[in-house]
Design an enzyme around this catalytic site. Sequence first.
Site, PDB file in Angstrom:
ATOM      1  CE  LYS A  39      -0.420  -0.733   5.250  1.00 37.87           C
ATOM      2  NZ  LYS A  39      -1.179  -0.199   6.080  1.00 37.87           N
ATOM      3  NE  ARG A 143      -6.374   0.191  11.964  1.00 34.16           N
ATOM      4  CZ  ARG A 143      -5.361   0.299  10.914  1.00 34.16           C
ATOM      5  NH1 ARG A 143      -4.308   0.986  11.172  1.00 34.16           N
ATOM      6  NH2 ARG A 143      -4.757  -1.230  10.536  1.00 34.16           N
ATOM      7  CG  HIS A 173      -3.134  -5.039  12.094  1.00 31.73           C
ATOM      8  ND1 HIS A 173      -2.048  -5.095  11.625  1.00 31.73           N
ATOM      9  CD2 HIS A 173      -3.335  -3.290  12.342  1.00 31.73           C
ATOM     10  CE1 HIS A 173      -1.064  -4.762  11.252  1.00 31.73           C
ATOM     11  NE2 HIS A 173      -1.815  -3.779  11.937  1.00 31.73           N
ATOM     12  NE  ARG A 230      -2.185  -8.460   7.778  1.00 28.67           N
ATOM     13  CZ  ARG A 230      -2.436  -8.822   8.584  1.00 28.67           C
ATOM     14  NH1 ARG A 230      -3.681 -10.220   8.984  1.00 28.67           N
ATOM     15  NH2 ARG A 230      -3.012  -8.571   9.696  1.00 28.67           N
ATOM     16  CE1 TYR A 275      12.132  31.698   3.749  1.00 31.10           C
ATOM     17  CE2 TYR A 275      12.601  29.940   3.162  1.00 31.10           C
ATOM     18  CZ  TYR A 275      12.354  29.943   2.704  1.00 31.10           C
ATOM     19  OH  TYR A 275      12.218  30.805   1.363  1.00 31.10           O
ATOM     20  CB  CYS A 322      14.209  25.486   1.956  1.00 30.27           C
ATOM     21  SG  CYS A 322      15.596  26.500   2.469  1.00 30.27           S
ATOM     22  CG  ASP A 324      11.793  23.773  -4.091  1.00 32.47           C
ATOM     23  OD1 ASP A 324      10.855  23.312  -3.669  1.00 32.47           O
ATOM     24  OD2 ASP A 324      11.285  25.502  -2.920  1.00 32.47           O
TER      25      ASP A 324
END
Length: 397
Positions: A39, A143, A173, A230, A275, A322, A324
């Site tokens: 997944k 869940r 699970h 699994r 920054y 940052c 990028d």
Amino acid sequence: MIEEYQRVYAKIDLDAIRSNMDHMKENISSGTRMMGVIKTDGYGHGAVPIARELEPLDYMFGFAVATAEEAFILRHSGITKPILLLGYTFPYSYERLIQQEIRIAVFRYDMLEELKKACASLKAKGISKKAKVHIKVDTGMSRIGIRPDAEGLDFVQKAFEADEIEVEGIFTHFARADEEDKTEANRQLKAFSDFISQIREKTGKEIPIKHCANSAAIIELPDANMDVVRAGITLYGLWPSDQVSREIVSLVPALSLYSHIVYIKEIEAGTSVSYGGTFTAERRMRIATIPVGYGDGYARGLSGKGYVLIHGKKAPILGRVCMDQFMVDVSGIPEAAEGDEVILIGQDGNERITMEQLGELSGRFNYEFACDIGKRVPRVYTKGGKILYTKDYYQDF
């Protein structure tokens, strides 16, 4: 390296993927088969290439995903072994799921009714297929899933009674199998096993495929093997937690992350970096700019904490990461030059940066760090040390 991938790329070693599965298989019962949990695009590693690599293995039962779309992508890519949807699946997808024989986790009465309607709709179109389902049981995760009680037994009976539905499997699970103390995991295992026995006694029927073991249980709970296990995080060579033994199964991290230095400059004492001025040089320094940032999934939480490897040496991150770009200290790496390779995850000489280390430093954890490596990062798949194929989204328009 591929020229257009110099900014950043992730290398995924398919030999490591295969090795991890083989070593896990050696640690489980001979009659137990394996399911690869792929997944979230294979935890960021690439679901399709991994499925293609693993599908030919005899011990592979199939694959598990989280959404209908993830399953459809696998089928579209030629994966033929069973695919299980682990969570809730919305009814819009039922007809297509049934047609493609994708297994659906069921735990609500309305799901059974919607599946019957979908089968009837398909039959009206000349397609006669049953919905293959795995019943999800909640033994302690709180869940999704039916409870292992009288109402849960009623649900199982209703699923058995529906001619349109084939109950292929049942699963639960573990919530705490990755802890050193296995008391709660063993309690869940007993609750699940007892419920299976009750189903057998009350209905006289046997559900063919029973499964509960996740990655941690594959390593440390042999009693939880059942019919299928699994393999999730361990498939990628990562550890479920720091409480799981590293001595039982040998794992190799499959993903490494690379970039290149794009700029080197010297700054004087009193100069702030990035920054907010969270880092200010106390001496003359030589710093390098790396063209990667949190927009690529490289965590901002590594600001002032993380490091990269350049020429086999650690280069600490200076100031904030940052979107990028980010800066590192190369004052102690005089040979560092613009264009040099930078390792963000992986090994260089005797030094190594693991996903677990970056998760701890950034306040995330390894699962999250892997899944968050974004679409801007091309994937390069290798086998036998050679590039097998690549995946990027540069033409995705």
